[in-house]
Design an enzyme around this catalytic site. Structure first.
Site, PDB file in Angstrom:
ATOM      1  N   GLU A 115      55.279  39.127  41.205  1.00 55.72           N
ATOM      2  CA  GLU A 115      55.014  39.753  39.916  1.00 55.72           C
ATOM      3  C   GLU A 115      53.931  40.818  40.040  1.00 55.72           C
ATOM      4  O   GLU A 115      52.999  40.707  40.838  1.00 55.72           O
ATOM      5  CB  GLU A 115      54.617  38.691  38.881  1.00 55.72           C
ATOM      6  CG  GLU A 115      55.793  37.780  38.524  1.00 55.72           C
ATOM      7  CD  GLU A 115      55.481  36.761  37.448  1.00 55.72           C
ATOM      8  OE1 GLU A 115      56.403  36.338  36.757  1.00 55.72           O
ATOM      9  OE2 GLU A 115      54.299  36.376  37.310  1.00 55.72           O
ATOM     10  N   CYS A 128      48.007  45.912  38.594  1.00 56.36           N
ATOM     11  CA  CYS A 128      47.593  44.721  39.329  1.00 56.36           C
ATOM     12  C   CYS A 128      48.729  44.352  40.278  1.00 56.36           C
ATOM     13  O   CYS A 128      49.822  43.994  39.827  1.00 56.36           O
ATOM     14  CB  CYS A 128      47.302  43.583  38.354  1.00 56.36           C
ATOM     15  SG  CYS A 128      46.838  42.025  39.144  1.00 56.36           S
ATOM     16  N   CYS A 142      44.137  28.425  38.627  1.00 54.00           N
ATOM     17  CA  CYS A 142      45.039  29.575  38.765  1.00 54.00           C
ATOM     18  C   CYS A 142      46.495  29.113  38.869  1.00 54.00           C
ATOM     19  O   CYS A 142      46.833  28.300  39.735  1.00 54.00           O
ATOM     20  CB  CYS A 142      44.643  30.377  40.005  1.00 54.00           C
ATOM     21  SG  CYS A 142      45.679  31.823  40.300  1.00 54.00           S
ATOM     22  N   CYS A 369      45.273  37.345  33.675  1.00 49.31           N
ATOM     23  CA  CYS A 369      44.641  36.934  34.924  1.00 49.31           C
ATOM     24  C   CYS A 369      44.833  35.444  35.170  1.00 49.31           C
ATOM     25  O   CYS A 369      44.553  34.616  34.311  1.00 49.31           O
ATOM     26  CB  CYS A 369      43.155  37.268  34.854  1.00 49.31           C
ATOM     27  SG  CYS A 369      42.241  36.856  36.339  1.00 49.31           S
TER      28      CYS A 369
END
Length: 392
Positions: A115, A128, A142, A369
């Site tokens: 991604e 990103c 995460c 994030c």
């Protein structure tokens, strides 16, 4: 993490050998491109000029068809088409958030998927990008860390993410117009997607050299930020061989807490990491290190943590990005309350450090994030769970 933690490559992290066939020119450095052209018959005396021409077509104009490279002879264009390809990762899916954030699912060699996220802001557009399929670090907050590492991305697959996003944004200059005549929609790159960039150093380095080349994509090194969880031996090399800005996923002020949040801390603890950062060749007041700090309710967000953080980074030109935790299904943590985040930020600010609170972006499409995890992996997991449920 034990001493056996994977810092060296193994069979799972090395890209599978592709079948013999045309060579992909994307991802080759100028030196690599020159060698490839010479190997396939370009006279050495002409090779440098050909590299300049082809480089400009690929990275300045975004051209993928050799036959459209009109400042090359027809015969040479045919030779190029016979021996080479210009290929980037395949765009499989694009989701657009209510706030304008775009999340791309891209497919690479072997059918694997990663991604990529584009975040538009008033004064910049930040992409990103990912450096690995999955991740080895298993950071407990995460979502990406719950997906096992499959392999490193190649330089072509890393720079190809930038090219794919420029395609989608229609950002390539029209031939005949100057490169500065159109607004720069993609102005910044952050290596903060899937994977640990410093566990894939050579490919990341080569891809960023291509991105920074002034005759192509032409991004300033100060507009590229590499984020590491703390691979200490590679930190100095980042300054010396890439020269970009550095961010560190810090997230805790004691080894006890950081061992749980960022397990690589068991290999290189806070003291070792800070020693490496103090010696970072490019650190200065104009090129500060960014400390990323995710705000986890009741875990790392106390006033004592804020004061300890200030003491730990004393003497390092730095700013602290406070990141409200972006929750994901099954996450073991909660986001700190907003007033707690603001009080934490105030303590840091009064100590003389910039302490911006990052505005969550793309949460409605799981693009924020710490939320990235390839859709195909999620689908496979969902199918396994469905298959495990007995029929009524």
């Amino acid at each position: 993490m034990t001493d056996a933690a994977p810092i060296t490559q193994d069979v799972l992290t090395i890209p599978r050998k592709l079948p013999e066939g045309p060579v992909n020119l994307v991802g080759l450095t100028r030196e690599g491109l020159r060698a490839a052209l010479i190997e396939h018959g370009t006279p050495e005396k002409q090779a440098r000029m050909r590299v300049d021409q082809i480089w400009q077509w690929i990275y300045q104009w975004g051209e993928r068809d050799f036959h459209a490279m009109t400042n090359l002879s027809k015969a040479y264009r045919a030779e190029l088409a016979d021996n080479f390809v210009i290929e980037i990762p395949e765009l499989v899916d694009r989701q657009v958030s209510a706030d304008g954030t775009r999340k791309y699912l891209v497919r690479i060699a072997g059918g694997h998927e990663v991604e990529v996220v584009y975040i538009p802001e008033e004064d910049r557009g930040t992409l990103c990008i990912s450096s690995q399929v999955g991740c080895t670090l298993t950071c407990s907050f995460c979502h990406t860390g719950t997906q096992k590492l499959v392999r490193n991305l190649t330089a072509a697959e890393i720079v190809g993410q930038i090219m794919m996003a420029r395609d989608d944004l229609d950002e390539w200059p029209r031939r005949g117009e100057g490169t500065g005549e159109r607004p720069r929609l993609l102005s910044n790159i952050v290596l903060m997607g899937m994977g640990e960039p410093l566990y894939n150093f050579e490919n990341v380095r080569d891809a960023m050299k291509i991105a920074m080349d002034g005759e192509g994509i032409s991004l300033s090194r100060r507009r590229i930020t590499l984020s590491t969880s703390g691979v200490v031996p590679e930190i100095a090399k980042t300054a010396e061989e890439i020269g970009c800005m550095l961010a560190v996923s810090f997230h805790a002020t004691t080894d006890e807490v950081r061992d749980k949040l960022v397990p690589i801390n068991k290999k290189w603890n806070i003291a070792a990491l800070l020693d490496a950062l103090r010696e970072y060749p490019k650190v200065s007041n104009s090129e500060r290190i960014t400390f990323e700090y995710v705000m986890l309710k009741g875990v790392n967000d106390s006033d004592a943590d804020a004061r300890r953080l200030v003491q730990l980074i004393k003497g390092i030109p730095a700013k602290i990005n406070l990141i409200p935790f972006n929750e994901w299904p099954g996450a073991p943590y909660q986001r700190s309350d907003w007033n707690r985040i603001e009080k934490f930020a105030d303590i840091i600010y009064k100590a003389g450090y910039a302490s911006p609170i990052r505005t969550p972006r793309g949460e409605d499409i799981m693009a924020a994030c710490g939320q990235l995890k390839s859709a195909s992996e999620r689908v496979r997991k969902a199918r396994r769970q469905v298959g495990a449920v007995p029929a009524p």
